[in-house]
Write an enzyme that holds these catalytic residues in place. Structure first.
Site, PDB file in Angstrom:
ATOM      1  N   HIS A   1       0.839  -1.222   0.000  1.00 12.98           N
ATOM      2  CA  HIS A   1       0.000   0.000   0.000  1.00 12.98           C
ATOM      3  C   HIS A   1       0.866   1.263   0.000  1.00 12.98           C
ATOM      4  CE1 HIS A   1      -3.315  -2.700   1.387  1.00 12.98           C
ATOM      5  NE2 HIS A   1      -2.329  -3.260   2.068  1.00 12.98           N
TER       6      HIS A   1
ATOM      7  N   SER B   1      14.025  21.921 -16.326  1.00 16.37           N
ATOM      8  CA  SER B   1      12.811  22.712 -16.506  1.00 16.37           C
ATOM      9  C   SER B   1      13.180  24.024 -17.167  1.00 16.37           C
ATOM     10  CB  SER B   1      12.168  22.969 -15.139  1.00 16.37           C
ATOM     11  OG  SER B   1      11.352  24.124 -15.190  1.00 16.37           O
TER      12      SER B   1
ATOM     13  N   LYS C   1      15.442  22.157 -11.184  1.00 19.28           N
ATOM     14  CA  LYS C   1      14.803  20.877 -11.477  1.00 19.28           C
ATOM     15  C   LYS C   1      15.686  19.904 -12.244  1.00 19.28           C
ATOM     16  CE  LYS C   1      11.129  19.622 -10.791  1.00 19.28           C
ATOM     17  NZ  LYS C   1       9.871  19.910 -11.452  1.00 19.28           N
TER      18      LYS C   1
ATOM     19  N   GLU D   1       9.205   8.350 -16.894  1.00 24.88           N
ATOM     20  CA  GLU D   1       7.837   8.881 -17.051  1.00 24.88           C
ATOM     21  C   GLU D   1       7.291   8.533 -18.434  1.00 24.88           C
ATOM     22  OE1 GLU D   1       7.183  13.000 -14.976  1.00 24.88           O
ATOM     23  OE2 GLU D   1       9.197  12.932 -15.776  1.00 24.88           O
TER      24      GLU D   1
END
Ligand code: ARG
Length: 472
Positions: free
Chosen positions: A170, A291, A297, A304
């Protein structure tokens, strides 16, 4: 866009058609545009030509054409293949499909002799053959690429045998595990993926030529010879099924979907683990992006994108399942829709496999952060209950007691191993000094030498086996 009406100069317009005879009028331009598959099935040229060469040899052996004729045809087909390989062949956009384009090129080289090649064959069995050859090659590459990823994972597992981290259920910290055990879980997933492709191959590697349009051919074709020439294990046993079956493509798309699902889950963990909140891994700069506005970043775009592309592959599977579901026997043109789904799946999955392997080859772990994470969150609670069971407490009672200990520890803002023996004894008098051995994460791991568990000996053994499995 307005479409041109049927044109009058039929002769001229039927130039590229392999079926012009029974038509009085030329084809409307919209039909050519809508019907043609050449824009994508040109991808099948090498399979189409390999199939034709084997078929031609068989026609000669069966004396359906002479050896000399076959030689001329095969030489010309070989030339055409070379032109296509080198990118010199100009695909006529007016050709309906790759089968027509190759035949036209052949006739261009050897004249009307080229028209003999299609004797006893239909594009319906031909396209099935081509796709089978294509999927067979794709499976070979998939399996090799999966093995590369397995090797990278096994290398990582072997190089980081001393690292421990929380195992999660979980996404809540659950119990300590060896990082290598976690990485070898990925290996098991990939092993099943390989098995699925191997299983798929049994249904792919069956030779359909001789089925002709749907009912079989009147010619005395040696189907077994064609199968042997092309390395097929079997020949199809029902001509109607042979030209209408795309199960082998669907299975391939399913095996690809399951593989993508696995890579997506691994990607998800990389994204989570590379976050500041977790900080378990470092992705190399060379495999990340930045970024345009936030200078600090460093984003994990590669995992992804693997996760993102998974949806596309599921889409291809569902699309083809849906295409196939209403089709009466036998061949229906709907089935032409299998190709773009298949080609995009092969290209996408191969790229994702390559990217994931690179990531696993270059990832590094922050052992300190992982160890810190193991210390917080009462990960030894189950072991503490097991300890009490050793003292004769039933597991349910032990579970209840340890639940209370955890509550107490939370109130005291302590971890279990920070409670002193006196405190522990208030929950059960049988607690002794040896209880702390049950609260040490490294020992929690060591105690799990059960087959398939995270115990270090078992993990090392599985590592060895896994290495051997890849080489078989
Ligand atoms: N382009 C077709 C396909 O991909 C080839 C088979 C066409 N057969 C036919 N009878 N029109 O399915």
């Amino acid at each position: 866009m307005a479409t041109k009406k049927s044109k009058s100069n039929k002769e001229n317009l039927m130039d590229n058609k392999v079926w012009g005879g029974r038509f009085r009028e030329g084809t409307d331009e919209i039909v050519d545009r809508f019907n043609a598959s050449i824009a994508f099935d040109r991808n099948l040229y090498s399979q189409d030509i390999a199939g034709s060469i084997a078929y031609c040899r068989m026609l000669a052996k069966q004396e359906i054409m002479s050896q000399e004729e076959a030689k001329q045809i095969i030489d010309a087909l070989t030339e055409i293949k070379g032109e296509m390989d080198r990118g010199e062949f100009s695909f006529d956009e007016a050709s309906e499909d790759i089968h027509g384009a190759v035949e036209k090129a052949l006739v261009g080289k050897v004249g009307s002799l080229g028209e003999k090649l299609h004797t006893g064959r239909s594009r319906n069995d031909q396209v099935s053959l081509d796709v089978r050859l294509y999927v067979r090659e794709a499976i070979g590459r998939m399996i090799a690429l999966i093995k590369d990823m397995q090797r990278a994972l096994i290398g990582l597992a072997e190089g980081n045998l001393d690292l421990i981290l929380p195992g999660y259920t979980h996404l809540q910290r659950a119990q300590p595990v060896l990082l290598s055990h976690h990485l070898l879980a990925y290996n098991e997933m990939l092993k099943r993926d390989r098995q699925r492709f191997q299983e798929n191959l049994k249904r792919v590697n069956i030779m359909p030529l001789g089925s002709a349009a749907l009912a079989g051919s009147t010619f005395d074709l040696d189907r077994a010879m064609v199968a042997k020439e092309l390395g097929f294990d079997e020949i199809t046993k029902n001509s109607m099924d042979a030209v209408s079956d795309r199960d082998f493509v669907l299975e391939f798309l399913f095996a690809s979907s399951a593989l993508m699902m696995h890579m997506s889950r691994m990607s998800e963990e990389m994204v989570i683990w590379s976050s500041q909140e977790f900080g378990f891994i470092n992705l190399p700069d060379a495999l990340c992006t930045g970024s345009s506005i936030m200078p600090q970043k460093k984003n994990p775009d590669l995992p992804e994108l693997v996760r993102g592309k998974t949806g596309r592959i599921y889409g291809h599977l569902i699309a083809l399942l849906t295409t196939m579901k209403g089709l009466p026997l036998t061949y229906n043109k709907d089935m032409q829709e299998d190709k773009e789904a298949l080609f995009d799946t092969v290209d996408t999955v191969e790229l994702c496999l390559t990217v994931m392997t690179r990531l696993f080859e270059e990832i590094s772990f922050d052992g300190e952060r992982m160890r810190e994470a193991v210390k917080k969150g009462y990960l030894a609670a189950t072991d503490l209950a097991d300890y009490l069971v050793g003292k004769g407490v039933t597991f349910r009672q032990a579970h209840e007691k340890v639940g209370k200990i955890v509550l107490y520890a939370m109130d005291e803002k302590k971890e279990l191993d920070q409670l002193n023996l006196e405190e522990l004894k208030t929950f059960d008098e049988q607690m002794e000094k040896d209880v702390y051995e049950w609260l040490d994460p490294a020992l929690c791991i060591k105690r799990r030498e059960i087959h398939g568990g995270t115990g270090p000996k078992g993990v090392k053994k599985r590592l060895k086996e896994a290495k051997r499995e890849i080489e078989t």
